[in-house]
Design a protein around this motif. Structure first.
Motif, PDB file in Angstrom:
ATOM      1  N   LEU A 119       0.836  -1.189   0.000  1.00  0.00           N
ATOM      2  CA  LEU A 119       0.000   0.000   0.000  1.00  0.00           C
ATOM      3  C   LEU A 119       0.880   1.252   0.000  1.00  0.00           C
ATOM      4  O   LEU A 119       1.906   1.316   0.681  1.00  0.00           O
ATOM      5  N   ALA A 120       0.475   2.261  -0.766  1.00  0.00           N
ATOM      6  CA  ALA A 120       1.207   3.524  -0.755  1.00  0.00           C
ATOM      7  C   ALA A 120       1.184   4.097   0.653  1.00  0.00           C
ATOM      8  O   ALA A 120       0.172   4.034   1.352  1.00  0.00           O
ATOM      9  N   GLY A 121       2.305   4.643   1.069  1.00  0.00           N
ATOM     10  CA  GLY A 121       2.395   5.217   2.401  1.00  0.00           C
ATOM     11  C   GLY A 121       2.951   4.286   3.444  1.00  0.00           C
ATOM     12  O   GLY A 121       3.137   4.696   4.593  1.00  0.00           O
ATOM     13  N   VAL A 122       3.230   3.022   3.091  1.00  0.00           N
ATOM     14  CA  VAL A 122       3.835   2.073   4.021  1.00  0.00           C
ATOM     15  C   VAL A 122       5.341   2.022   3.747  1.00  0.00           C
ATOM     16  O   VAL A 122       5.759   1.735   2.626  1.00  0.00           O
ATOM     17  N   ALA A 151      11.305  10.435   3.724  1.00  0.00           N
ATOM     18  CA  ALA A 151      11.401  11.888   3.842  1.00  0.00           C
ATOM     19  C   ALA A 151      10.441  12.581   2.886  1.00  0.00           C
ATOM     20  O   ALA A 151       9.810  13.593   3.233  1.00  0.00           O
ATOM     21  N   ALA A 152      10.306  12.035   1.675  1.00  0.00           N
ATOM     22  CA  ALA A 152       9.366  12.613   0.711  1.00  0.00           C
ATOM     23  C   ALA A 152       7.930  12.465   1.204  1.00  0.00           C
ATOM     24  O   ALA A 152       7.103  13.384   1.068  1.00  0.00           O
ATOM     25  N   GLY A 153       7.621  11.321   1.791  1.00  0.00           N
ATOM     26  CA  GLY A 153       6.282  11.122   2.338  1.00  0.00           C
ATOM     27  C   GLY A 153       5.986  12.076   3.481  1.00  0.00           C
ATOM     28  O   GLY A 153       4.870  12.593   3.611  1.00  0.00           O
ATOM     29  N   LEU A 154       6.975  12.338   4.317  1.00  0.00           N
ATOM     30  CA  LEU A 154       6.784  13.267   5.426  1.00  0.00           C
ATOM     31  C   LEU A 154       6.634  14.703   4.938  1.00  0.00           C
ATOM     32  O   LEU A 154       5.900  15.498   5.539  1.00  0.00           O
ATOM     33  N   VAL A 199       5.304   3.638   9.306  1.00  0.00           N
ATOM     34  CA  VAL A 199       6.701   3.207   9.310  1.00  0.00           C
ATOM     35  C   VAL A 199       6.769   1.849   9.998  1.00  0.00           C
ATOM     36  O   VAL A 199       6.415   1.721  11.181  1.00  0.00           O
ATOM     37  N   VAL A 200       7.187   0.837   9.267  1.00  0.00           N
ATOM     38  CA  VAL A 200       7.325  -0.513   9.807  1.00  0.00           C
ATOM     39  C   VAL A 200       8.739  -0.633  10.385  1.00  0.00           C
ATOM     40  O   VAL A 200       9.724  -0.635   9.644  1.00  0.00           O
ATOM     41  N   ALA A 201       8.833  -0.707  11.713  1.00  0.00           N
ATOM     42  CA  ALA A 201      10.126  -0.756  12.397  1.00  0.00           C
ATOM     43  C   ALA A 201      10.164  -2.000  13.284  1.00  0.00           C
ATOM     44  O   ALA A 201      10.171  -1.925  14.507  1.00  0.00           O
ATOM     45  N   LEU A 202      10.168  -3.162  12.627  1.00  0.00           N
ATOM     46  CA  LEU A 202      10.043  -4.448  13.318  1.00  0.00           C
ATOM     47  C   LEU A 202      11.356  -5.214  13.390  1.00  0.00           C
ATOM     48  O   LEU A 202      11.371  -6.437  13.517  1.00  0.00           O
ATOM     49  N   GLY A 203      12.462  -4.497  13.308  1.00  0.00           N
ATOM     50  CA  GLY A 203      13.750  -5.164  13.402  1.00  0.00           C
ATOM     51  C   GLY A 203      14.346  -5.466  12.046  1.00  0.00           C
ATOM     52  O   GLY A 203      13.882  -4.973  11.009  1.00  0.00           O
ATOM     53  N   ALA A 204      15.387  -6.288  12.049  1.00  0.00           N
ATOM     54  CA  ALA A 204      16.158  -6.552  10.840  1.00  0.00           C
ATOM     55  C   ALA A 204      16.298  -8.044  10.585  1.00  0.00           C
ATOM     56  O   ALA A 204      16.202  -8.863  11.498  1.00  0.00           O
TER      57      ALA A 204
END
Length: 425
Positions: free
Chosen positions: A121-124, A137-140, A235-240
């Motif tokens: 989805l756009a925005g993810v 950054a562009a999205g923000l 922002v998906v920040a679920l680790g690496a």
């Protein structure tokens, strides 16, 4: 051996510093650096901070030394496979690069949202690479009505800090009881939560997002147990996840947790035996740490990437028996919500924590972690000058807490750190 061909898989910080160490230690042969991204090696820490706020353009993150390195660059061309017997890399463009010795420094990538359709989805967004930071950054810059961050680890918290600095509404969701609980525990994480809330972040702890919803673009997140959060940027920040998939079929001990190697940074095969001529360094490398009972660890720390790459380079040139087992003291730092957080050692498995300098009430303190009565780690918050005194006690496994009785010290009161359960080594 200081001639022949050395190939470095991964145009990363570890890849660049490994290449520099090879040249600095007298390697005169052919040096080839293969990277999946089109960019030369760049610095990642600014991506979640200054790049998001617009203080630094993404292109300004290129690491110093790239232009001076005498090497062949194969950028934008991922390695697709390793032919161990033929001693060659297979590349995505159909090419094949032969080597005498190989340094694997392919790092890690952001763990994606687990539902691919929703992730598209756009925005993810995820936040790991330079292109990730550019897109986010562009999205923000489009001034979304609300940003939702999934995960309150270091990347999630740093991104939340940067986005709040832009004046945008932010919600952070994490199933843990506190931000940074996996790394620092809920005692220190609870202090960070207070700072986040004071900065205007809507912090949802003990909560889990099950689905992202929207028509082409994300519009909301659905919570486990009911309820939704409206958001038009996520922002998906679920680790690496370590970049080891390309090694499938090569017979190495590699999975999403890393590529196993020994104390000389030699890659291990599936039976746990060192593989001649193949080494690993940086985020992708999982190695036995001598300070922690030789239990396997994989570190995503800037300093580790530099030190381990240099260690691997020495072993590649002078032989594995020429180096001591790699055991750099883990160290990292993070800047968020006006806090400068620095750490030495590994908190994983700690069963106690004590505030030994300063106080959380003042926003300036140092905490020490213990395990089975021994000192294993220390974390400073806006108090970095106190941290070096604890390096020796951590290395020596000194009694916990190691330093007491100072005129300016509070009385240490050890308590459970609130870290996730950890199996004993």
């Amino acid at each position: 051996m200081r001639d022949g061909t050395i190939v470095i898989a991964g145009a990363s910080l570890a890849g660049l510093r490994g290449a520099e160490a090879l040249r600095a230690n007298g390697f005169t042969g052919r040096l080839v650096v293969v990277g999946d991204e089109p960019h030369p090696p760049y610095d990642r820490p600014p991506l979640s901070k200054h790049v998001l706020t617009g203080e630094i353009p993404p292109g300004a993150t290129t690491l110093p030394g790239v232009g001076a390195l005498r090497a062949e660059w194969r950028l934008g061309t991922p390695a697709l496979g390793l032919d161990r017997d033929g001693r060659a890399l297979h590349l995505a463009d159909g090419g094949r690069v032969a080597f005498d010795r190989l340094l694997i420094a392919t790092g890690a990538r952001a763990r994606p949202w687990p539902m691919p359709g929703e992730a598209r989805l756009a925005g993810v967004h995820t936040l790991r690479s330079r292109d990730d930071a550019t897109a986010l950054a562009a999205g923000l810059a489009a001034r979304p009505g609300r940003v939702l961050i999934l995960g309150a680890g270091f990347i999630g918290c740093e991104a939340a800090s940067s986005i709040r600095a832009l004046g945008l509404p932010v919600t952070v969701v994490d199933p843990a009881p506190a931000p940074l609980a996996g790394a620092l525990g809920s005692v220190i994480g609870g202090f960070v939560a207070g700072r986040m809330e004071a900065a205007g972040v809507d912090v949802r702890l003990g909560a889990r997002v099950t689905h992202l919803e929207g028509d082409r673009a994300v519009r909301r997140a659905r919570l486990e147990g009911g309820g939704t959060i409206e958001a038009d940027l996520v922002v998906v920040a679920l680790g690496a996840v370590r970049n080891t998939g390309w090694l499938a079929g090569a017979g190495l001990d590699a999975d999403e947790g890393g590529l196993s190697c020994d104390g000389a940074c030699r890659a291990l095969d599936a039976a746990g035996r060192p593989v001649p001529g193949i080494f690993a360094a940086g985020d992708v490398a999982r190695f036995p740490h001598p300070l922690y009972g030789n239990r396997p660890v994989a570190l995503e720390h800037w300093g580790n990437a530099v030190a381990q790459a240099a260690h691997a380079a020495r072993a590649m040139l002078d032989g594995p028996d020429s180096v001591e087992p790699y055991g750099e003291l883990p160290a990292f730092w993070s800047s968020q919500f006006g806090l400068n957080i620095k750490s030495l050692g590994l908190t994983e498995g700690a069963d106690a924590v004590a505030i030994v300098q300063g106080s959380p009430r003042t926003g300036r303190f140092l905490a020490v972690y213990g395990r089975a009565g021994r000192t294993v780690a220390a974390v400073s918050v806006n108090a970095g000058r106190w941290l070096p005194a604890y390096e020796g006690p951590i290395r020596d496994g000194a009694l916990f807490p190691p330093i007491t009785g100072g005129a300016d010290q509070p009385r240490p009161e050890p308590m459970p750190p609130g870290l996730p359960a950890h199996e004993a080594a």
